[in-house]
Write an enzyme that holds these catalytic residues in place. Structure first.
Site, PDB file in Angstrom:
ATOM      1  CG  HIS A 117      -2.161   0.835   1.075  1.00  0.00           C
ATOM      2  ND1 HIS A 117      -3.443   0.362   1.236  1.00  0.00           N
ATOM      3  CD2 HIS A 117      -2.295   2.162   0.813  1.00  0.00           C
ATOM      4  CE1 HIS A 117      -4.316   1.353   1.086  1.00  0.00           C
ATOM      5  NE2 HIS A 117      -3.641   2.458   0.828  1.00  0.00           N
ATOM      6  CG  ASN A 161      -4.759  -0.078  -1.861  1.00  0.00           C
ATOM      7  OD1 ASN A 161      -5.910  -0.512  -1.828  1.00  0.00           O
ATOM      8  ND2 ASN A 161      -4.484   1.233  -1.820  1.00  0.00           N
ATOM      9  CD  GLU A 162      -6.809   3.077  -4.065  1.00  0.00           C
ATOM     10  OE1 GLU A 162      -6.065   4.074  -3.966  1.00  0.00           O
ATOM     11  OE2 GLU A 162      -7.974   3.072  -3.638  1.00  0.00           O
ATOM     12  CE1 TYR A 295     -12.559   6.178   0.192  1.00  0.00           C
ATOM     13  CE2 TYR A 295     -11.345   5.055  -1.547  1.00  0.00           C
ATOM     14  CZ  TYR A 295     -11.590   5.265  -0.205  1.00  0.00           C
ATOM     15  OH  TYR A 295     -10.890   4.559   0.732  1.00  0.00           O
ATOM     16  CD  GLU A 360      -8.783   1.675   0.392  1.00  0.00           C
ATOM     17  OE1 GLU A 360      -9.008   2.848   0.027  1.00  0.00           O
ATOM     18  OE2 GLU A 360      -7.648   1.177   0.426  1.00  0.00           O
ATOM     19  CD1 TRP A 406     -10.183   5.537   4.078  1.00  0.00           C
ATOM     20  CD2 TRP A 406      -9.034   3.604   3.995  1.00  0.00           C
ATOM     21  NE1 TRP A 406      -8.871   5.814   4.377  1.00  0.00           N
ATOM     22  CE2 TRP A 406      -8.150   4.647   4.337  1.00  0.00           C
ATOM     23  CE3 TRP A 406      -8.547   2.300   3.894  1.00  0.00           C
ATOM     24  CZ2 TRP A 406      -6.790   4.420   4.566  1.00  0.00           C
ATOM     25  CZ3 TRP A 406      -7.199   2.081   4.123  1.00  0.00           C
ATOM     26  CH2 TRP A 406      -6.336   3.135   4.441  1.00  0.00           C
TER      27      TRP A 406
HETATM   28  C1  GBH Z   1      -7.680   5.341  -1.174  1.00  0.00           C
HETATM   29  O1  GBH Z   1      -7.327   5.932  -2.381  1.00  0.00           O
HETATM   30  C2  GBH Z   1      -6.450   4.810  -0.537  1.00  0.00           C
HETATM   31  O2  GBH Z   1      -6.298   3.431  -0.778  1.00  0.00           O
HETATM   32  C3  GBH Z   1      -6.358   5.100   0.926  1.00  0.00           C
HETATM   33  O3  GBH Z   1      -5.047   4.874   1.361  1.00  0.00           O
HETATM   34  C4  GBH Z   1      -6.803   6.510   1.190  1.00  0.00           C
HETATM   35  O4  GBH Z   1      -6.599   6.896   2.519  1.00  0.00           O
HETATM   36  C5  GBH Z   1      -8.247   6.590   0.841  1.00  0.00           C
HETATM   37  O5  GBH Z   1      -8.473   6.225  -0.484  1.00  0.00           O
HETATM   38  C6  GBH Z   1      -8.853   7.978   1.020  1.00  0.00           C
HETATM   39  O6  GBH Z   1      -8.248   8.891   0.195  1.00  0.00           O
HETATM   40  O7  GBH Z   1      -9.855  14.703  -6.761  1.00  0.00           O
HETATM   41  O8  GBH Z   1     -12.212  14.319  -6.997  1.00  0.00           O
HETATM   42  O9  GBH Z   1     -10.695  13.649  -8.758  1.00  0.00           O
HETATM   43  C7  GBH Z   1      -8.330   6.692  -2.962  1.00  0.00           C
HETATM   44  C8  GBH Z   1      -8.052   6.975  -4.400  1.00  0.00           C
HETATM   45  C9  GBH Z   1      -7.640   8.711  -5.892  1.00  0.00           C
HETATM   46  C10 GBH Z   1      -9.762   8.587  -4.810  1.00  0.00           C
HETATM   47  C11 GBH Z   1      -7.845  10.151  -6.173  1.00  0.00           C
HETATM   48  C12 GBH Z   1     -10.015  10.021  -5.139  1.00  0.00           C
HETATM   49  C13 GBH Z   1      -9.351  11.863  -6.493  1.00  0.00           C
HETATM   50  C14 GBH Z   1     -10.781  12.283  -6.597  1.00  0.00           C
HETATM   51  N1  GBH Z   1      -8.342   8.344  -4.700  1.00  0.00           N
HETATM   52  N2  GBH Z   1      -9.250  10.440  -6.277  1.00  0.00           N
HETATM   53  S1  GBH Z   1     -10.891  13.861  -7.343  1.00  0.00           S
END
Ligand code: GBH
Length: 454
Positions: A117, A161-162, A295, A360, A406
Site C-alpha cells: 500500500h 492496493n491501487e 469513493y 475500501e 475505509w
Molecule cells: C484510497 O485511495 C487509498 O487506498 C487510501 O489509502 C486513502 O486513505 C483513501 O483512499 C482515502 O483517500 O480529486 O475528486 O478527482 C483513494 C483513491 C484517488 C480517490 C484520487 C479520489 C481523487 C478524486 N483516490 N481520487 S478527485
C-alpha cells in the site's frame, strides 16, 4: 435487507497511514518518509512518523474493531519493515506482523493482508523504483517471503492496493511519493506494478495452502459526461479507459485496452516499449476475487480543441476537462454517488465474472468529540446509502462477498496529512485517545445482523 451468508464485514487501514514506529524493529525508510520530509509536499508538513501509533497500540485497535462486531481486518504490511533495504529480511519487522495476526485470530477477526500500500523501501526507489522493471521481481520475492511466514494463519491475500495511485500520483502528477512528474514514466511504473502483481500472484499460488485466496485492489472512478454527443461519449471513454480499464483489463487477461494505449502514445511511447513478450500473460495470473475501492465518480466534459491539455492530471486525457463534483459532497469535496456504486459493481461483476470484495469505501467529514461521543450522522448516512447500493448490486446478481470501510481509524491521509478524517474511530493525534464514532457503532450493528435496517 440481508447480506449473503459468510459476508465479510471489516475495516481497512494501511501501514504508513497508521503504524508510526518508523525507526523501530530495524524498519528502513520508505518513499513516504522521504517525501513527507520534503517541505510543502504534505499539507502542514505532516508525516506518518507517529500517525496512530498502531505499531504499539494494535491490540487496543483490534479490540475496538472486534467489540464493534466486525469480523475482518484489512491491513497492509510495510515492505521496509520486513525488508529494510527491500531485499534483506528483518526478523523483528516480521515479528510485528506475527503478533498482529495472532491478535486478530485471538479476537476472532479474519486477517485480510495487503502486501503493498505504497510504502516502497527507499533503497529500491534509489535503485530506480517502479519505473525500473527489477522492482517487480523484488516485489515478488518480498511477497513470497511474507506469504511463507504468515501463510499458516492468513488465507486472504491482496498483492497491490491501487496501482493507479502508486503510478499516476507517485510518478505522474507527483502529489504522492516519490513525487516524480512525468506521464511517460508513470505509465511504465503502472506496467511494472501490474507485472509485480502477476509475478507475486504466481509465486504465492505455487506455495499456497488449501483455502488461500489471492486478489488485488483497484480503485474505480466511473466517468459521467455532461451530455450525450459523440464528443461527450469520447471524453467519458478516455477517462474510463485510463482510470479503470487500463488496470482492470490486463488483470482479467484481456491485455491493455488498445484505445488507451493509443490515447497515451503522445507522452513518448516508453510505456509500449516496456511491455515485453509474456508480460500480459504474467499479469493475467488468475485471481480469486477482485478488491473494489470506490469513493466517487468523475464528471467530464469535452473541450473544443481535442489537443488542449485539459485540467486532469492523468496520462492521455487531453481534449477534456474534469468538472466540479456535484453535491452532496464529503469534506474532501468528493461527490457522494451511491447509485454509481451499484452500477459499478454490476459492470465489474459482468466484465470480470469474479467474486468482488469492496476493499475500501468511506468518507471524510469534519468530526468532533463532544462529551466523549462523535455524532457523525453524515457518515452514518453515507454508509447506509452505500451499503444499500451494495445490497442492490447483489440483488441484481453481482457476487459481492465482503465490505471493508475505509477506515478503522482517522489516520495520515497522504498529501492531506491529518486534515481528512475517514475513521470509524476518532483519533486525537495529541493524546492518541480513541473514541468510537456513531458510524462505527452503526456498521458494527449492520455486521452483527448481517443486514441493513429497512
Ligand atoms: C484510497 O485511495 C487509498 O487506498 C487510501 O489509502 C486513502 O486513505 C483513501 O483512499 C482515502 O483517500 O480529486 O475528486 O478527482 C483513494 C483513491 C484517488 C480517490 C484520487 C479520489 C481523487 C478524486 N483516490 N481520487 S478527485
Amino acid at each position: 435487507m440481508t447480506f449473503p451468508t459468510g459476508f465479510l464485514w471489516g475495516a481497512a487501514t494501511a501501514s504508513y497511514q497508521v503504524e508510526g514506529g518508523v525507526s523501530e524493529g530495524g524498519r528502513g525508510p520508505s518513499v513516504w518518509d522521504t517525501f513527507a520530509a520534503r517541505p510543502g509536499a504534505v499539507l502542514g508538513d505532516a508525516s506518518g512518523e507517529i500517525a496512530c501509533d498502531h505499531y504499539h497500540r494494535f491490540p487496543e485497535d483490534i479490540g475496538l474493531l472486534a467489540d464493534l462486531g466486525l469480523n475482518a481486518y484489512r491491513f497492509s504490511v510495510a515492505w521496509p519493515r520486513v525488508m529494510p533495504d527491500g531485499r534483506t529480511p528483518a526478523p523483528a519487522g516480521l515479528a510485528f506482523y506475527d503478533r498482529l495476526v495472532d491478535e486478530l485470530l485471538t479476537r476472532g477477526v479474519k486477517p485480510v493482508l495487503t502486501l503493498y500500500h505504497w510504502d516502497l523501501p527507499q533503497a529500491l526507489e534509489d535503485a530506480g523504483g517502479w519505473p525500473s522493471r527489477d522492482t517487480a521481481y523484488r516485489f515478488a520475492d518480498y511477497a513470497s517471503f511474507v506469504h511463507d511466514a504468515l501463510g499458516d494463519r492468513v488465507s486472504q491475500w491482496t498483492t497491490i492496493n491501487e496501482p493507479f495511485c502508486a503510478a499516476f500520483l507517485g510518478y505522474g502528477s507527483g502529489v504522492h511519493a516519490p513525487g516524480v512528474q512525468d506521464y511517460d514514466t508513470a505509465l511504465v511504473a503502472a506496467h511494472h506494478l501490474l507485472l509485480g502483481h502477476g509475478l507475486a500472484t504466481r509465486a504465492l499460488k505455487s506455495q499456497a495452502r488449501p483455502g488461500h485466496e489471492f486478489s488485488l485492489a483497484l480503485n474505480f472512478a466511473p466517468a459521467l459526461a455532461d451530455g450525450t454527443s459523440p464528443s461527450h461519449v469520447e471524453a467519458a471513454r478516455k477517462f474510463d479507459g485510463i482510470h479503470n480499464r487500463f488496470f482492470l483489463d490486463p488483470v482479467l487477461g484481456r491485455g491493455y485496452p488498445p484505445d488507451v494505449v493509443a490515447d497515451v502514445e503522445y507522452h513518448g511511447g516508453r510505456f509500449a516499449a516496456s511491455v515485453r513478450d509474456g508480460d500480459t500473460d504474467t499479469i493475467a495470473a488468475a485471481i480469486d476475487w477482485l478488491g473494489v475501492n470506490y469513493y466517487a465518480p468523475a464528471r467530464v466534459t469535452p473541450l473544443a480543441d481535442p489537443l488542449s491539455p485539459g485540467n486532469c492530471p492523468l496520462p492521455g486525457l487531453r481534449g477534456l476537462d474534469v468538472l466540479p463534483a456535484r453535491p452532496p459532497l464529503t469534506a474532501f469535496g468528493w461527490e457522494q454517488a451511491p447509485d454509481v456504486f451499484t452500477d459499478l459493481l454490476g459492470w465489474l461483476s459482468a466484465r470480470s465474472g469474479l467474486p468482488l470484495v469492496v476493499a475500501e469505501n468511506g468518507a471524510s467529514f469534519v468530526d468532533q468529540v463532544v462529551g466523549g461521543r462523535v455524532y457523525d450522522a453524515a457518515r452514518v448516512n453515507y454508509f447506509m446509502e452505500h451499503l444499500g447500493a451494495v445490497h442492490a448490486a447483489i440483488k441484481a446478481g453481482a457476487d459481492v462477498r465482503g465490505y471493508f470501510a475505509w477506515s478503522l481509524l482517522d489516520n495520515f491521509e497522504w498529501a492531506m496529512g491529518y486534515s481528512q478524517r475517514f475513521g470509524l474511530v476518532h483519533v486525537d493525534f495529541e493524546t492518541q485517545v480513541r473514541t468510537v464514532k456513531d458510524s462505527g457503532r452503526f456498521l458494527g450493528r449492520v455486521a452483527k445482523a448481517n443486514a441493513l435496517p429497512e
